[in-house]
Design a protein around this motif. Structure first.
Motif, PDB file in Angstrom:
ATOM      1  N   ILE A 185     -50.535 -37.039  41.333  1.00 54.79           N
ATOM      2  CA  ILE A 185     -50.162 -36.811  39.929  1.00 54.79           C
ATOM      3  C   ILE A 185     -51.343 -36.178  39.194  1.00 54.79           C
ATOM      4  O   ILE A 185     -51.174 -35.266  38.383  1.00 54.79           O
ATOM      5  N   ALA A 186     -52.555 -36.655  39.506  1.00 55.51           N
ATOM      6  CA  ALA A 186     -53.740 -36.090  38.862  1.00 55.51           C
ATOM      7  C   ALA A 186     -53.863 -34.604  39.185  1.00 55.51           C
ATOM      8  O   ALA A 186     -54.216 -33.795  38.322  1.00 55.51           O
ATOM      9  N   LEU A 187     -53.522 -34.232  40.435  1.00 61.27           N
ATOM     10  CA  LEU A 187     -53.545 -32.824  40.828  1.00 61.27           C
ATOM     11  C   LEU A 187     -52.567 -32.018  39.967  1.00 61.27           C
ATOM     12  O   LEU A 187     -52.887 -30.921  39.497  1.00 61.27           O
ATOM     13  N   ALA A 188     -51.381 -32.581  39.746  1.00 63.41           N
ATOM     14  CA  ALA A 188     -50.405 -31.887  38.901  1.00 63.41           C
ATOM     15  C   ALA A 188     -50.916 -31.769  37.467  1.00 63.41           C
ATOM     16  O   ALA A 188     -50.703 -30.756  36.808  1.00 63.41           O
ATOM     17  N   PHE A 189     -51.616 -32.810  36.993  1.00 61.24           N
ATOM     18  CA  PHE A 189     -52.087 -32.797  35.606  1.00 61.24           C
ATOM     19  C   PHE A 189     -53.216 -31.792  35.383  1.00 61.24           C
ATOM     20  O   PHE A 189     -53.522 -31.469  34.237  1.00 61.24           O
ATOM     21  N   THR A 190     -53.865 -31.293  36.459  1.00 60.51           N
ATOM     22  CA  THR A 190     -54.892 -30.276  36.234  1.00 60.51           C
ATOM     23  C   THR A 190     -54.287 -29.026  35.611  1.00 60.51           C
ATOM     24  O   THR A 190     -55.007 -28.217  35.038  1.00 60.51           O
TER      25      THR A 190
ATOM     26  N   ALA B 134     -51.184 -26.112  45.013  1.00 64.08           N
ATOM     27  CA  ALA B 134     -52.073 -26.667  43.991  1.00 64.08           C
ATOM     28  C   ALA B 134     -53.348 -27.177  44.636  1.00 64.08           C
ATOM     29  O   ALA B 134     -54.460 -26.920  44.158  1.00 64.08           O
ATOM     30  N   PHE B 135     -53.187 -27.874  45.762  1.00 65.58           N
ATOM     31  CA  PHE B 135     -54.346 -28.400  46.491  1.00 65.58           C
ATOM     32  C   PHE B 135     -55.279 -27.264  46.910  1.00 65.58           C
ATOM     33  O   PHE B 135     -56.496 -27.331  46.725  1.00 65.58           O
ATOM     34  N   LEU B 136     -54.691 -26.189  47.457  1.00 66.23           N
ATOM     35  CA  LEU B 136     -55.518 -25.067  47.923  1.00 66.23           C
ATOM     36  C   LEU B 136     -56.192 -24.358  46.756  1.00 66.23           C
ATOM     37  O   LEU B 136     -57.348 -23.949  46.838  1.00 66.23           O
ATOM     38  N   LEU B 137     -55.459 -24.226  45.644  1.00 66.97           N
ATOM     39  CA  LEU B 137     -56.023 -23.525  44.484  1.00 66.97           C
ATOM     40  C   LEU B 137     -57.209 -24.281  43.905  1.00 66.97           C
ATOM     41  O   LEU B 137     -58.210 -23.691  43.504  1.00 66.97           O
ATOM     42  N   ILE B 138     -57.114 -25.619  43.890  1.00 62.44           N
ATOM     43  CA  ILE B 138     -58.213 -26.410  43.338  1.00 62.44           C
ATOM     44  C   ILE B 138     -59.385 -26.445  44.331  1.00 62.44           C
ATOM     45  O   ILE B 138     -60.544 -26.459  43.942  1.00 62.44           O
ATOM     46  N   THR B 139     -59.058 -26.461  45.630  1.00 60.28           N
ATOM     47  CA  THR B 139     -60.114 -26.589  46.628  1.00 60.28           C
ATOM     48  C   THR B 139     -60.851 -25.284  46.868  1.00 60.28           C
ATOM     49  O   THR B 139     -62.072 -25.264  46.965  1.00 60.28           O
ATOM     50  N   TRP B 140     -60.107 -24.185  47.002  1.00 64.54           N
ATOM     51  CA  TRP B 140     -60.724 -22.874  47.235  1.00 64.54           C
ATOM     52  C   TRP B 140     -60.304 -21.898  46.133  1.00 64.54           C
ATOM     53  O   TRP B 140     -59.554 -20.942  46.397  1.00 64.54           O
ATOM     54  N   PRO B 141     -60.777 -22.115  44.895  1.00 60.55           N
ATOM     55  CA  PRO B 141     -60.276 -21.293  43.778  1.00 60.55           C
ATOM     56  C   PRO B 141     -60.580 -19.801  43.970  1.00 60.55           C
ATOM     57  O   PRO B 141     -59.796 -18.968  43.560  1.00 60.55           O
ATOM     58  N   LYS B 142     -61.689 -19.489  44.620  1.00 59.28           N
ATOM     59  CA  LYS B 142     -62.034 -18.071  44.762  1.00 59.28           C
ATOM     60  C   LYS B 142     -61.105 -17.386  45.768  1.00 59.28           C
ATOM     61  O   LYS B 142     -60.487 -16.372  45.482  1.00 59.28           O
ATOM     62  N   ALA B 143     -60.994 -17.994  46.956  1.00 60.37           N
ATOM     63  CA  ALA B 143     -60.188 -17.368  48.001  1.00 60.37           C
ATOM     64  C   ALA B 143     -58.725 -17.263  47.611  1.00 60.37           C
ATOM     65  O   ALA B 143     -58.013 -16.370  48.064  1.00 60.37           O
ATOM     66  N   MET B 144     -58.270 -18.206  46.754  1.00 59.55           N
ATOM     67  CA  MET B 144     -56.845 -18.227  46.420  1.00 59.55           C
ATOM     68  C   MET B 144     -56.483 -17.256  45.309  1.00 59.55           C
ATOM     69  O   MET B 144     -55.324 -17.150  44.919  1.00 59.55           O
ATOM     70  N   THR B 145     -57.476 -16.575  44.731  1.00 59.96           N
ATOM     71  CA  THR B 145     -57.140 -15.673  43.624  1.00 59.96           C
ATOM     72  C   THR B 145     -57.640 -14.253  43.876  1.00 59.96           C
ATOM     73  O   THR B 145     -57.963 -13.530  42.953  1.00 59.96           O
ATOM     74  N   ALA B 307     -45.933 -26.518  36.389  1.00 58.35           N
ATOM     75  CA  ALA B 307     -44.772 -26.975  35.620  1.00 58.35           C
ATOM     76  C   ALA B 307     -43.815 -27.743  36.516  1.00 58.35           C
ATOM     77  O   ALA B 307     -43.355 -28.831  36.170  1.00 58.35           O
ATOM     78  N   VAL B 308     -43.524 -27.180  37.695  1.00 62.37           N
ATOM     79  CA  VAL B 308     -42.582 -27.863  38.585  1.00 62.37           C
ATOM     80  C   VAL B 308     -43.175 -29.192  39.069  1.00 62.37           C
ATOM     81  O   VAL B 308     -42.496 -30.213  39.107  1.00 62.37           O
ATOM     82  N   LEU B 309     -44.471 -29.173  39.398  1.00 59.10           N
ATOM     83  CA  LEU B 309     -45.091 -30.413  39.870  1.00 59.10           C
ATOM     84  C   LEU B 309     -45.080 -31.481  38.780  1.00 59.10           C
ATOM     85  O   LEU B 309     -44.786 -32.651  39.044  1.00 59.10           O
ATOM     86  N   LEU B 310     -45.387 -31.079  37.546  1.00 58.60           N
ATOM     87  CA  LEU B 310     -45.389 -32.059  36.448  1.00 58.60           C
ATOM     88  C   LEU B 310     -43.989 -32.600  36.213  1.00 58.60           C
ATOM     89  O   LEU B 310     -43.798 -33.794  35.983  1.00 58.60           O
ATOM     90  N   MET B 311     -42.993 -31.715  36.291  1.00 62.85           N
ATOM     91  CA  MET B 311     -41.634 -32.210  36.082  1.00 62.85           C
ATOM     92  C   MET B 311     -41.187 -33.072  37.267  1.00 62.85           C
ATOM     93  O   MET B 311     -40.358 -33.964  37.095  1.00 62.85           O
ATOM     94  N   ASN B 312     -41.729 -32.808  38.455  1.00 62.34           N
ATOM     95  CA  ASN B 312     -41.468 -33.707  39.590  1.00 62.34           C
ATOM     96  C   ASN B 312     -41.889 -35.132  39.250  1.00 62.34           C
ATOM     97  O   ASN B 312     -41.201 -36.100  39.601  1.00 62.34           O
ATOM     98  N   CYS B 313     -43.035 -35.269  38.549  1.00 62.67           N
ATOM     99  CA  CYS B 313     -43.480 -36.607  38.134  1.00 62.67           C
ATOM    100  C   CYS B 313     -42.440 -37.264  37.237  1.00 62.67           C
ATOM    101  O   CYS B 313     -42.252 -38.472  37.263  1.00 62.67           O
ATOM    102  N   PHE B 314     -41.801 -36.432  36.397  1.00 60.52           N
ATOM    103  CA  PHE B 314     -40.890 -37.003  35.406  1.00 60.52           C
ATOM    104  C   PHE B 314     -39.470 -37.172  35.936  1.00 60.52           C
ATOM    105  O   PHE B 314     -38.630 -37.773  35.268  1.00 60.52           O
ATOM    106  N   ALA B 315     -39.186 -36.616  37.129  1.00 55.76           N
ATOM    107  CA  ALA B 315     -37.805 -36.617  37.614  1.00 55.76           C
ATOM    108  C   ALA B 315     -37.189 -38.020  37.699  1.00 55.76           C
ATOM    109  O   ALA B 315     -36.072 -38.234  37.209  1.00 55.76           O
ATOM    110  N   PRO B 316     -37.892 -39.016  38.277  1.00 54.46           N
ATOM    111  CA  PRO B 316     -37.286 -40.349  38.324  1.00 54.46           C
ATOM    112  C   PRO B 316     -37.028 -40.911  36.923  1.00 54.46           C
ATOM    113  O   PRO B 316     -36.014 -41.571  36.688  1.00 54.46           O
ATOM    114  N   LEU B 317     -37.930 -40.590  35.999  1.00 53.08           N
ATOM    115  CA  LEU B 317     -37.781 -41.064  34.617  1.00 53.08           C
ATOM    116  C   LEU B 317     -36.558 -40.427  33.964  1.00 53.08           C
ATOM    117  O   LEU B 317     -35.772 -41.098  33.277  1.00 53.08           O
TER     118      LEU B 317
END
Lengths: 198, 335
Positions: A185-190, B134-145, B307-317
């Motif tokens: 979730i923290a990853l999504a919040f970035t 998202a994981f790759l973008l945060i981990t390797w921001p240079k290579a991913m852009t 946006a999709v990842l954040l809404m994934n968090c909210f989907a059960p809600l």
């Protein structure tokens, strides 16, 4: 009240609730976050109590900091004094609620005891003092932090209730998978980062 | 999927519960098929690297899933096509320029952490491919852009780098973007066909639309999420996208970036979106609003993924709050 100040307060609330969410960007308050987010009902109760305590304690600490600590040069005692202020407030609220409104106490009293020792409750007055926020700004920051913590807990509770039925590998059931979940979730919040620069 | 129920016990599982002749495998392979046009366009514009990146990503996803399941003593489910789909989507979400360890690391992370730890297919909270990106973008921001200019020639490695349309729009503004393509209609054409810089599979809006229409015709996805998603983005772009209000160009924002890929193929993921129709519309609107929030005022040029990842968090809600009331149910009496 002029528009500039309103805008500033709004930005403070949004930034402390979403962009600099205490749980997802600073990893504070995790003990309550994981302890109470197992069920939606407790998460909601905790969120309400927490936000209320946060706002009042931010205001109280500001008054104490500006009018007692600053004039007497006691800023170096921040941590101890803020803990004292929050603990005294929570304890008195607990006692008063028990007498005045037993039904409310029955509902929210359990959470009050937990809140006293929470690190976000201490972090908010400390950050307020460090940033030199005004009275209204301190309250806005407290409100945003409380709402952000509540939001984090309610999201977490809704997902964890769903995860109860998931076929999680045995070593990861319960707390471990919740930590993994909080990280994701923290990853999504970035995604919110950079939205508001204060 | 037919569940073997030897002991005749009541099976408690998460929704959806409806059963018919469809199987998970058939749907997953159909979605893979629907992504084929986008993949072909990616190969056409970005050359052999598109094949390497996507291929490695698929291979790593399938192998990771197989060995993880063997390792914890469960039957391997790689034949149902979901690991292939995750790998394919992740590959199509990467720029052509990435070094080869990136798709491998991404697929490994996604299959183990995002999918298998949560119990495998059907239980994952987040869309695996997007979480991987998202994981790759945060981990390797240079290579991913680092984005290659689409060449449409099979020339190999000597590609030139450039910025994505949304990147140009964010850094240098609309006039510069139009100038890059020549004129406005050329720009729309470029975005429709995929002749712009961007992630492998996201550039060609037309190819994605063909795949999406195929899925809709087979009723594997419904209009609710894509339409509310695209509609919200268009509305926001029109109201806030230009100088002053009600002056923006909705088409640029709708056609560019990963919006088509995200709206049709990833926001509609059965597992991570709400199951009630009303909830799906709320989900789509939320995705659109957060996308535009990030594109217009956020720190990243593109917001579909977050946006999709954040809404994934909210989907059960969302599912909880729009749950229809049981017929004849009595509200709980307060004590």
């Amino acid at each position: 009240m002029d528009m500039e100040l309103l805008k500033r307060l709004f930005e403070l609330v949004v930034s402390s609730a979403l962009i600099n969410n205490f749980v997802f960007t600073m990893f504070l308050g995790l003990c309550i976050f994981f302890g109470v987010s197992r069920k939606m009902e407790t998460a909601v109760g905790m969120s309400i109590t927490f936000t209320a305590v946060m706002v009042v304690s931010a205001a109280l600490s500001w008054v104490v900091f500006e009018y007692i600590m600053k004039p007497y040069g006691l800023e170096f005692l921040q941590i101890i004094i803020f803990i004292g202020v929050v603990a005294a407030f929570v304890q008195s609220a607990d006692t008063i609620m028990k007498k005045v409104s037993p039904s409310l106490y029955y509902k929210l009293g359990v959470y009050l005891a937990l809140i006293t020792t929470n690190c976000i409750i201490l972090a908010v007055p400390l950050i307020n003092a460090r940033e030199g926020y005004s009275f209204l700004e301190s309250i806005a920051f407290g409100l945003g932090s409380g709402l952000g913590f509540g939001l984090a807990m309610i999201i977490m509770a809704s997902i964890r209730e769903k995860l109860e039925m998931a076929d999680v590998p045995v070593p990861f059931r319960g707390l471990p998978i919740s930590f993994v979940l909080a990280g994701l979730i923290a990853l999504a919040f970035t995604g919110f980062s950079g939205l508001i620069r204060l | 999927m037919a569940v073997k129920n030897k002991e005749n016990k009541l099976i408690v599982s998460v929704s959806p519960h409806v059963r018919d002749g469809e199987s998970v495998g058939r749907i997953m392979w159909s979605v893979n098929l629907a992504l084929l046009p986008a993949f072909i366009m990616a190969v056409y514009y970005f050359g052999p690297r598109a094949v390497y990146v996507t291929g490695l990503s698929i291979l790593a996803a399938v192998l990771t899933e197989h060995f993880f399941q063997k390792g914890i003593g469960r039957p391997s489910t790689i034949h149902d096509g979901s690991a292939v789909l995750t790998g394919l989507l992740l590959g199509l979400n990467l720029p052509a320029s990435v070094p080869f360890y990136i798709p491998i690391a991404g697929s490994f992370f996604v299959i183990t952490i995002v999918k298998m730890l949560f119990g495998g297919l059907g239980y994952n909270v987040f869309n695996p491919a997007l979480m991987g990106r998202a994981f790759l973008l945060i981990t390797w921001p240079k290579a991913m852009t680092i984005w290659y200019e689409p060449t449409a020639k099979f020339v190999g490695m000597d590609a030139t780098t450039t910025a994505t349309p949304l990147g140009v729009l964010k850094e240098e503004g609309l006039p510069k973007l139009i100038q890059m393509f020549g004129d406005k209609s050329d720009m729309y054409l470029g975005m429709l066909s995929g002749n712009t810089a961007g992630s492998l599979g996201e550039t060609s809006a037309l190819a994605l639309l063909v795949g999406a229409l195929f899925l809709m015709a087979r009723r594997y996805i419904t209009w609710h999420i894509p339409v509310s998603f695209l509609g919200t983005v268009a509305l926001f772009a029109w109201v806030f996208g230009g100088e002053g209000f009600f002056n923006g160009d909705p088409l640029i924002h709708v056609l560019s970036g990963g919006l088509f890929l995200g709206a049709f193929f990833m926001a509609t993921d059965y597992v991570t979106c709400p199951t009630v129709r009303k909830g799906q519309i709320i989900f789509g609107i939320g995705c659109g609003a957060i996308t535009m929030l990030i594109r217009l005022w956020g720190g990243f040029p593109e917001g579909v993924m977050f946006a999709v990842l954040l809404m994934n968090c909210f989907a059960p809600l969302i599912d909880r709050s729009v749950k229809p009331e049981l017929f004849g149910a009595v509200k709980e009496q307060k004590q």
